[in-house]
Design an enzyme around this catalytic site. Structure first.
Site, PDB file in Angstrom:
ATOM      1  CE  LYS A  32      36.457  48.284  43.993  1.00 55.42           C
ATOM      2  NZ  LYS A  32      36.832  48.592  42.613  1.00 55.42           N
ATOM      3  CG  ASP A  59      39.485  51.143  42.669  1.00 58.11           C
ATOM      4  OD1 ASP A  59      40.676  51.488  42.712  1.00 58.11           O
ATOM      5  OD2 ASP A  59      39.117  49.995  42.370  1.00 58.11           O
ATOM      6  CE  LYS A  61      43.228  49.537  41.026  1.00 55.83           C
ATOM      7  NZ  LYS A  61      41.782  49.472  40.793  1.00 55.83           N
ATOM      8  CG  ASP A  64      49.951  62.151  35.147  1.00 55.81           C
ATOM      9  OD1 ASP A  64      51.072  62.575  34.808  1.00 55.81           O
ATOM     10  OD2 ASP A  64      48.963  62.187  34.388  1.00 55.81           O
ATOM     11  CB  THR A 119      46.026  40.818  42.506  1.00 57.10           C
ATOM     12  OG1 THR A 119      44.876  41.516  42.034  1.00 57.10           O
ATOM     13  CG2 THR A 119      46.187  41.038  43.982  1.00 57.10           C
ATOM     14  NE  ARG A 211      33.388  39.176  39.890  1.00 54.47           N
ATOM     15  CZ  ARG A 211      34.506  38.726  39.314  1.00 54.47           C
ATOM     16  NH1 ARG A 211      34.442  38.121  38.137  1.00 54.47           N
ATOM     17  NH2 ARG A 211      35.670  38.876  39.915  1.00 54.47           N
TER      18      ARG A 211
HETATM   19  O1  C5P Z   1      33.670  40.744  42.046  1.00 55.91           O
HETATM   20  P1  C5P Z   1      34.875  40.773  42.951  1.00 55.91           P
HETATM   21  O2  C5P Z   1      34.536  40.507  44.417  1.00 55.91           O
HETATM   22  O3  C5P Z   1      36.001  39.915  42.453  1.00 55.91           O
HETATM   23  O4  C5P Z   1      35.338  42.294  42.888  1.00 55.91           O
HETATM   24  C1  C5P Z   1      36.504  42.745  43.508  1.00 55.91           C
HETATM   25  C2  C5P Z   1      36.697  44.197  43.233  1.00 55.91           C
HETATM   26  O5  C5P Z   1      37.962  44.595  43.741  1.00 55.91           O
HETATM   27  C3  C5P Z   1      36.689  44.584  41.761  1.00 55.91           C
HETATM   28  O6  C5P Z   1      36.164  45.924  41.667  1.00 55.91           O
HETATM   29  C4  C5P Z   1      38.157  44.561  41.389  1.00 55.91           C
HETATM   30  O7  C5P Z   1      38.457  45.428  40.328  1.00 55.91           O
HETATM   31  C5  C5P Z   1      38.787  45.068  42.682  1.00 55.91           C
HETATM   32  N1  C5P Z   1      40.171  44.683  42.879  1.00 55.91           N
HETATM   33  C6  C5P Z   1      40.604  43.367  42.895  1.00 55.91           C
HETATM   34  N2  C5P Z   1      41.922  43.076  43.098  1.00 55.91           N
HETATM   35  C7  C5P Z   1      42.806  44.064  43.279  1.00 55.91           C
HETATM   36  C8  C5P Z   1      42.391  45.399  43.283  1.00 55.91           C
HETATM   37  C9  C5P Z   1      41.056  45.677  43.075  1.00 55.91           C
HETATM   38  O8  C5P Z   1      39.809  42.454  42.748  1.00 55.91           O
HETATM   39  N3  C5P Z   1      44.064  43.775  43.523  1.00 55.91           N
END
Ligand code: C5P
Length: 232
Positions: A32, A59, A61, A64, A119, A211
């Site tokens: 992603k 990603d 998003k 517009d 979220t 992460r």
């Molecule tokens: O590091 P982590 O596993 O928390 O990363 C989750 C990824 O998913 C990040 O790129 C974050 O921006 C994305 N994301 C999220 N929650 C959402 C939409 C996207 O954590 N509702």
């Protein structure tokens, strides 16, 4: 449709991204690319990762007016990404325009997924800032239904919502779920999390994992652990 683990490459530069992906000798994980990396490096990062053989979820998003989103989606389609997204809050007209822009002359197109409510938005901020007074769960499901009715392929949602989305929109309507953590891992700033095995059980189609893989001591082992729990 195949279940897969998507690695969130939340890096600030192409250099860091390639240094990370070079660890995966012989493997080509679905990745992603978010706004930070795309705005830093531009479309070339997509072309380079495609040339290296990765599938790409871009990603960005989009949100517009329908005409602008349609034209922008046509650009992303020519970049040959595999999955891209927009905000369902942009309305059904914007979503159908996006699909038109995304569809190539031969009828093929990348998958298009909608963000329902972020979220980071909770009931309180939705009511105070957006003047939406309905319960947030109802809003999320309504937006998912709008996305489905507009012809989109699925939604990004919490793994905790994936089962409900499938109940409402059908099992072929794709759920892409971030917020995944290992049972013995650090949850960081995510609030409502699930393990890859739980996400599989509840019916997520794609998990987006950042992460727990990118910050792991052994990222390849962490990725394989996700695949073993979620896909195999
Ligand atoms: O590091 P982590 O596993 O928390 O990363 C989750 C990824 O998913 C990040 O790129 C974050 O921006 C994305 N994301 C999220 N929650 C959402 C939409 C996207 O954590 N509702």
């Amino acid at each position: 449709m195949g279940k897969d683990v998507i690695i969130a490459c939340d890096f600030a530069s192409a250099e860091q991204t390639f240094a990370f992906l070079d660890k995966f000798t012989g493997k080509k994980p679905f990745v992603k690319i978010g706004m930070e990396l795309f705005y830093a490096e531009g479309p070339s990062i997509v072309r380079e990762l495609k040339a290296r053989g990765h599938k790409i979820f871009l990603d960005l998003k989009l949100h517009d007016i329908p005409n602008t989103v349609k034209k922008s989606m046509a650009v992303l389609s020519r970049l040959d990404v595999d999955m891209c997204n927009l905000h369902a809050a942009g309305t059904s007209r914007m979503m159908t325009a996006a699909l038109e822009g995304l569809t190539r002359e031969d009828g093929s197109r990348p998958m298009l997924i909608a963000v329902t409510q972020l979220t980071s938005t909770d009931q309180e901020s939705m009511e105070a800032d957006l003047l939406i007074k309905e319960p947030i769960d109802k809003v999320v499901m309504h937006y998912a239904q709008n996305a489905k009715n507009s012809g989109l392929d699925g939604v990004v949602c919490s793994p905790l919502e994936a089962g409900k989305v499938h109940d409402l929109c059908g099992k072929d309507f794709v759920t892409v779920t971030p917020g995944v953590r290992f049972a013995d891992g650090d949850i960081g700033d995510q609030k409502r999390v699930m393990t890859p095995a739980e996400a599989k059980k509840i019916g997520s189609d794609y998990i987006v994992v950042g992460r727990p893989i990118t910050a792991a001591e052994d990222p390849v082992a962490a990725y394989e652990r996700c695949v073993n729990e979620f896909v195999d």
